[in-house]
Design a protein around this motif. Structure first.
Motif, PDB file in Angstrom:
ATOM      1  N   LEU B  44       8.971 -19.886 -42.300  1.00 26.93           N
ATOM      2  CA  LEU B  44       7.979 -18.816 -42.326  1.00 26.93           C
ATOM      3  C   LEU B  44       8.472 -17.668 -43.169  1.00 26.93           C
ATOM      4  O   LEU B  44       9.654 -17.375 -43.204  1.00 26.93           O
ATOM      5  CB  LEU B  44       7.737 -18.296 -40.899  1.00 26.93           C
ATOM      6  N   SER B  45       7.534 -16.995 -43.819  1.00 23.31           N
ATOM      7  CA  SER B  45       7.949 -15.797 -44.519  1.00 23.31           C
ATOM      8  C   SER B  45       7.990 -14.647 -43.534  1.00 23.31           C
ATOM      9  O   SER B  45       8.635 -13.649 -43.776  1.00 23.31           O
ATOM     10  CB  SER B  45       6.977 -15.485 -45.646  1.00 23.31           C
ATOM     11  N   THR B 252      11.209 -16.505 -56.068  1.00 21.71           N
ATOM     12  CA  THR B 252      10.690 -15.307 -55.406  1.00 21.71           C
ATOM     13  C   THR B 252       9.653 -14.565 -56.231  1.00 21.71           C
ATOM     14  O   THR B 252       9.392 -13.422 -55.994  1.00 21.71           O
ATOM     15  CB  THR B 252      11.821 -14.305 -55.144  1.00 21.71           C
ATOM     16  N   PRO B 254       6.054 -13.222 -57.852  1.00 24.96           N
ATOM     17  CA  PRO B 254       4.884 -12.755 -57.108  1.00 24.96           C
ATOM     18  C   PRO B 254       3.873 -13.842 -56.811  1.00 24.96           C
ATOM     19  O   PRO B 254       3.142 -13.744 -55.830  1.00 24.96           O
ATOM     20  CB  PRO B 254       4.275 -11.695 -58.032  1.00 24.96           C
ATOM     21  N   TYR B 255       3.786 -14.887 -57.647  1.00 26.91           N
ATOM     22  CA  TYR B 255       2.832 -15.943 -57.350  1.00 26.91           C
ATOM     23  C   TYR B 255       3.504 -17.159 -56.758  1.00 26.91           C
ATOM     24  O   TYR B 255       2.980 -18.242 -56.809  1.00 26.91           O
ATOM     25  CB  TYR B 255       2.103 -16.369 -58.627  1.00 26.91           C
ATOM     26  N   SER B 256       4.704 -16.965 -56.223  1.00 20.51           N
ATOM     27  CA  SER B 256       5.358 -18.134 -55.665  1.00 20.51           C
ATOM     28  C   SER B 256       4.732 -18.522 -54.345  1.00 20.51           C
ATOM     29  O   SER B 256       5.259 -19.337 -53.629  1.00 20.51           O
ATOM     30  CB  SER B 256       6.851 -17.855 -55.490  1.00 20.51           C
ATOM     31  N   GLY B 257       3.623 -17.899 -54.041  1.00 21.38           N
ATOM     32  CA  GLY B 257       2.900 -18.290 -52.837  1.00 21.38           C
ATOM     33  C   GLY B 257       3.746 -18.008 -51.625  1.00 21.38           C
ATOM     34  O   GLY B 257       4.399 -16.985 -51.525  1.00 21.38           O
ATOM     35  N   ASP B 258       3.774 -18.945 -50.738  1.00 22.20           N
ATOM     36  CA  ASP B 258       4.672 -18.778 -49.615  1.00 22.20           C
ATOM     37  C   ASP B 258       6.075 -18.989 -50.124  1.00 22.20           C
ATOM     38  O   ASP B 258       6.500 -20.114 -50.331  1.00 22.20           O
ATOM     39  CB  ASP B 258       4.372 -19.829 -48.541  1.00 22.20           C
ATOM     40  N   TRP B 261      11.028 -19.405 -47.579  1.00 24.23           N
ATOM     41  CA  TRP B 261      12.121 -18.549 -47.182  1.00 24.23           C
ATOM     42  C   TRP B 261      13.352 -19.308 -46.726  1.00 24.23           C
ATOM     43  O   TRP B 261      14.467 -18.918 -47.031  1.00 24.23           O
ATOM     44  CB  TRP B 261      11.669 -17.581 -46.082  1.00 24.23           C
TER      45      TRP B 261
END
Lengths: 391, 296, 346
Positions: B44-45, B252, B254-258, B261
């Motif tokens: 989970l992020s 990491t 910005p568009y790396s989606g989830d 982590w």
């Protein structure tokens, strides 16, 4: 003696090199090496689909060596432009036609009219037009992308059809998530009659309904809607079932289906007092690098990846909206996106459009964070854009 | 005066301990957080709770990262090896070339010495970004384009290495000069009186003496090269050349989606571990190396 | 200091040239030793720097990358554009003076924290009879040992609005006072309205500045502690004992003995810290990316942006030349300040 041996080794070396040059020749278009760049998210259904299609391509063209490189979406345009300008770059890449106008004007993509004459008859005209700049064809279209309203059926049974209903839903506690950005939020302008450009490519948002739209967003925010600049975070809220509605595009359809199963629904963007919602309709396509040493091979691969079988696979497995006349989407959700594309606002390819993104992104941030009023924000946007475009 | 350490009264001891423990906690907390993220199988992020050992902790993330670090066809071992080549090569060369210059600055006096030293210091304070654009342009021109052999210096690890050396060489010179300044000249003078030339004095006496300082400077250079991603990202496009730090950073965007982590944390820890372990083991020498270089 | 090389016992029965050759052996050796380093530096540092100055007077962009199309000479236009904010169209919210000002404020507010906290902790660790000293020293080194990329990302995650540990921790404390947790969903990196807007009206300091300040302090003090520890251990204990026998309180001892004696070591460390903080690219780039609406951009992140996304190489070159002169000024100022403090040395 020494001199002879040196000469002989030089001759052998030269002939080795020459044969190495010569061995690259195979029947035109089905051999050689082709390097393809893409920006599909790691681990997404799109990426897996592409991988499967590449396997098919390798089976169909055993003489071709296909190299695939994934570059994050935020980087791919930069990197491609820099590489091509520097004389290198991949043979081809697949991406939305976001900046096609600028690429064409900068000689960063190859004009394909001669190569594709007569080969694009099965494609919808609007898709082929999306690959044209000033009438010249620059890419092979693959699918259409326009955002629509995803909703979670277990949280909200019937999706709102008008902006008023959406506001009501938000006020009654249904969580609406939006990606705060110039791309995702554009679709709402149409509902209030907002027009981006007039015939002269001047920004006219401030006089046609842009301000009402921004005010609407502020109302939504006050009612509890979330405007999140981080795409991953926004998406996460919907995927984990906390948000009832999320505005996003078809590229994530297969992933959301995995998460929400039958509870996933897609509805068009709500209509407003002055019209229907009209999101940017972008066309994904395969573009060829003018520096490529294997143009024929690249075109063959592009046509293979957009033929009937491949397009069907794209539609079924990745949720792409098909743009071929002989491919239909059996999934009603994909059909909903096809509808969104049909009423969407085709991305302009004019040079003025390039100056939309940064000022608009800033405007959304400033207005939605409460730093400026809606009116001030939209007026500033148009002023900035017109100044940058010398209008 | 007694040789024994004076005892600290108990209540003072406790106060110090509490303060130092609190500080240690603040230092360790982010690290514990990332270890916890790396063990979390839920990927989970945003972990909904505030736990240190997540439920169902496993090394799954580590396995995944080792098997397939990025979407591109390059293995973890290859990425690590590329980074090793880059960091190791650059730091080794920087120290090798730098020690001679440092010796010259430290031992000789000649016209222009101050000016040359100043130029080295000037480059030292310049941020790396200052030379990126022209280096990109220049290295891009060095191309071998002969039939099926295509080589672009910029688009290779060698190009990145050259760009990195430009940053590490001044640091090596400065640090080693500082160290050499503290080495007494008696040994050299004795050797010279015995008839050795300056070169012999350098190789036979100074170099062996400086080995710890050389090793420390090389290590500092290595650890900065080990996490270098900005230049590699700008210059490289062939997946075979990609480095570990680049791939870590790519996770990491910005568009790396989830952002995955747990995978990111696992990879981050694996990247950080080798350098961290060596640092901890060689603490004393490294600290010595830093302070000596710092005192002009 | 020159090293004598004349062997003992040499006669004067040699030619003038030979004598000159021998006399300059050392100078030649000196230059020879410098040669490899300066050769390398000339090719990959000095030449690019001069090339960059030339580039700054042209409109170099990606069309010129291949070398077939030479760029146009435009004189000082790049510099004027930067100062007058004509870059606004390409880089919205670009304001050179604000960026410079923020860069200075960022440096000035960070380094004193690092030095003061670092020295205090070093002094605490130096107390006699303290248990677990070695363990604490090993732990306190950790922030330097981890790669900045990892640290920046972890801290960014910790400052997350709803699930970051900072906000969760604050909410837990607030819960003790019955403040609802929603009050602590602080949007550290997205909020653009500065919390203390009365402070420095021309220079907004958004929450992301404070977040990065906290994280950078976490990162910065261990280095100062290491340097201070080295310096502290070279202070003879007799001084303290003599002072306490004379009735000096620990506070007086600190200010009259400790501070002056560690100054020679701390000053270069502080200068080094100032320069690195001024140029702290990695951290700022990865934590706030220049911040909401470029409010936390510093000079180097803007330069990187110009090179990477805008690809205006000529403009970026002009920017880098400006950075160079600013750094030069900063170094000279620091130099002057260092010399000034040395006047008060023991």
């Amino acid at each position: 003696m020494k001199k002879w041996s040196v000469l002989i080794s030089l001759v052998m070396l030269a002939s080795l090199l020459l044969t190495a040059c010569g061995s690259g020749e195979t029947p035109a278009g089905s051999g050689g090496t082709v390097t393809l760049w893409h920006a599909y998210q790691t681990g997404s259904a799109e990426e897996e689909t592409l991988a499967a299609l590449i396997e098919n391509a390798k089976a169909a063209y055993p003489d071709m060596t296909i190299n695939v490189l994934q570059i994050p979406f935020s980087e791919i345009f930069n990197k491609y432009q820099t590489e091509v300008a520097a004389g290198g770059g991949p043979d081809m890449f697949v991406a939305p036609n976001d900046d096609l106008g600028n690429w064409a004007r900068g000689d960063l993509v190859l004009a394909l009219d001669t190569y594709l004459a007569g080969k694009l008859d099965a494609f919808a005209p609007v898709a082929v037009d999306g690959m044209r700049v000033d009438g010249v064809l620059y890419g092979v279209p693959e699918s259409a992308k326009a955002v629509a309203l995803y909703y979670n059926k277990s949280l909200i049974a019937t999706p709102p059809a008008t902006t008023a209903e959406l506001l009501q839903a938000a006020q009654s506690g249904q969580l609406l998530v939006n990606v705060q950005g110039a791309y995702h939020l554009f679709g709402f302008f149409g509902a209030f009659g907002g027009q981006l450009f007039d015939a002269d490519q001047r920004c006219v948002l401030d006089t046609t309904g842009g301000i009402q739209t921004m005010q609407y967003f502020l109302d939504l925010k006050a009612a509890g809607a979330v405007f999140e600049p981080d795409y991953g975070k926004a998406e996460g809220l919907f995927r984990q079932g906390q948000a009832a509605m999320f505005v996003n595009g078809p590229w994530a359809l297969a992933d959301y289906q995995k998460d929400l199963g039958d509870n996933l629904g897609v509805a068009p963007l709500p209509t407003g007092p002055n019209g229907a919602g009209a999101a940017f309709n972008g066309i994904d396509g395969f573009y060829i690098n003018p520096n490529s040493r294997n143009i024929d091979g690249a075109i063959t691969l592009a046509l293979f990846l957009t033929n009937k079988e491949s397009s069907q696979i794209y539609t079924d497995r990745a949720g792409h909206v098909p743009i071929r006349n002989d491919v239909t989407a059996s999934d009603p959700l994909v059909a909903a996106f096809a509808q969104a594309s049909a009423v969407g606002y085709p991305r302009p390819q004019s040079p003025e459009f390039a100056n939309y993104w940064a000022p608009a992104g800033d405007m959304f941030t400033k207005v939605l964070e409460g730093a400026v009023t809606a009116e001030q924000g939209v007026r500033d946007l148009c002023t900035q854009m017109n100044t940058a475009n010398n209008k | 005066m007694s040789e024994k350490e004076r005892r600290l009264p108990l209540f003072k001891q406790l106060i110090y301990q509490i303060i130092l423990l609190a500080i240690a906690f603040s230092v360790l907390f982010p690290i514990m957080w990332i270890v916890s993220l790396s063990l979390d199988p839920r990927n989970l992020s945003r972990p909904p709770d505030f736990r240190l050992i997540p439920p169902g902790a496993s090394f799954e993330a580590y396995r995944r990262v080792l098997a397939r670090p990025t979407a591109n066809p390059v293995t973890f071992a290859e990425l690590a090896f590329n980074q090793l080549k880059l960091a190791g090569g650059v730091s080794f060369l920087a120290v090798l070339v730098g020690v001679f210059a440092a010796y010259s600055f430290s031992r000789f006096d000649y016209r222009g010495r101050k000016g040359l030293m100043l130029s080295v210091v000037m480059v030292l304070i310049l941020p790396g970004i200052a030379t990126v654009a022209p280096l990109f342009v220049m290295l891009n021109r060095i191309v071998i384009d002969w039939g099926s052999i295509q080589f672009n210096l910029r688009n290779s690890l060698y190009g990145v290495g050259l760009a990195l050396i430009s940053g590490q060489l001044p640091f090596a010179i400065w640090n080693l000069k500082g160290f050499l300044d503290t080495v007494p000249r008696d040994l050299e003078e004795a050797a010279l009186i015995d008839g050795a030339g300056p070169t012999q004095a350098f190789f036979r006496i100074i170099l062996p003496l400086s080995t710890p300082a050389l090793a420390v400077t090389a290590f500092l250079g290595f650890s900065s090269g080990w996490t270098e991603f900005a230049l590699s990202w700008l210059f490289l496009t062939d997946a075979k050349d990609f480095t570990l730090a680049m791939s870590l950073w790519n996770m990491t965007g910005p568009y790396s989606g989830d952002t995955p982590w747990s995978a990111f944390s696992a990879m981050a820890l694996m990247v950080a571990a080798p350098v961290a372990i060596v640092y901890l083991l060689l603490q004393k020498y490294i600290v010595g190396g830093l302070t000596i270089g710092g005192v002009k | 200091m020159a090293v004598k090389s004349t062997p003992v016992g040499n006669t004067a029965e040699v030619s003038g040239f030979r004598r000159w050759w021998e006399r300059t052996t050392n100078t030649r050796a000196a230059y020879l030793y410098l040669l490899p380093a300066f050769l390398v530096m000339t090719i990959i540092t000095f030449y690019p720097l001069f090339y960059q100055v030339w580039m700054s007077f042209t409109d170099y962009n990606i069309a010129n990358l291949r070398g077939t199309v030479p760029p146009n000479w435009i004189g000082f236009k790049n510099y004027l554009d930067i100062f007058q904010g004509a870059l606004q169209a390409k880089l919205p919210n670009f304001n050179f003076w604000r960026i410079l000002g923020f860069n200075l404020i960022w440096t000035i507010t960070n380094v004193p924290f690092h030095v003061v906290i670092g020295v205090l902790i070093a002094v605490a660790l130096n107390v006699e009879g303290l248990w677990f000293k070695k363990i604490y020293r090993a732990i306190y080194i950790l922030p330097i040992v981890l790669p900045t990329l990892v640290i920046a990302t972890v801290w960014r995650n910790m400052f997350d609005q709803t699930s970051g540990s900072i906000n969760m921790g604050l909410a837990a404390i607030g819960g003790l006072f019955n403040i609802p947790p929603e009050a602590f969903y602080i949007r550290w990196f997205e909020s653009i309205v500065p919390p203390f807007s009365w402070f420095l009206p021309g220079m907004p300091l958004p929450l992301s500045y404070y977040a990065m300040l906290i994280a950078n302090i976490w990162l910065g003090w261990p280095f100062m502690t290491i340097v201070a520890t080295g310096a502290l251990q070279s202070i003879p204990k007799d001084l303290y004992e003599a002072a306490s026998m004379d009735g000096a309180t620990p506070r007086q001892q600190f200010f009259t003995i400790t501070v002056p004696l560690i100054r020679p070591a701390m000053v270069p460390a502080a200068v080094y810290g100032t320069i690195t903080t001024f140029n702290l690219f990695n951290f700022i780039f990865m934590m706030s990316g220049g911040g909401p609406l470029r409010q936390t951009e510093i000079l180097v992140t803007t330069a990187y942006d110009l090179v990477r996304t805008q690809r205006l190489y000529g403009m970026a070159a002009a920017f880098c030349v400006l950075i160079f002169f600013i750094l030069l000024g900063l170094t000279l100022a620091l130099n002057w300040a260092t010399k000034a403090t040395e006047r008060y040395d023991v």
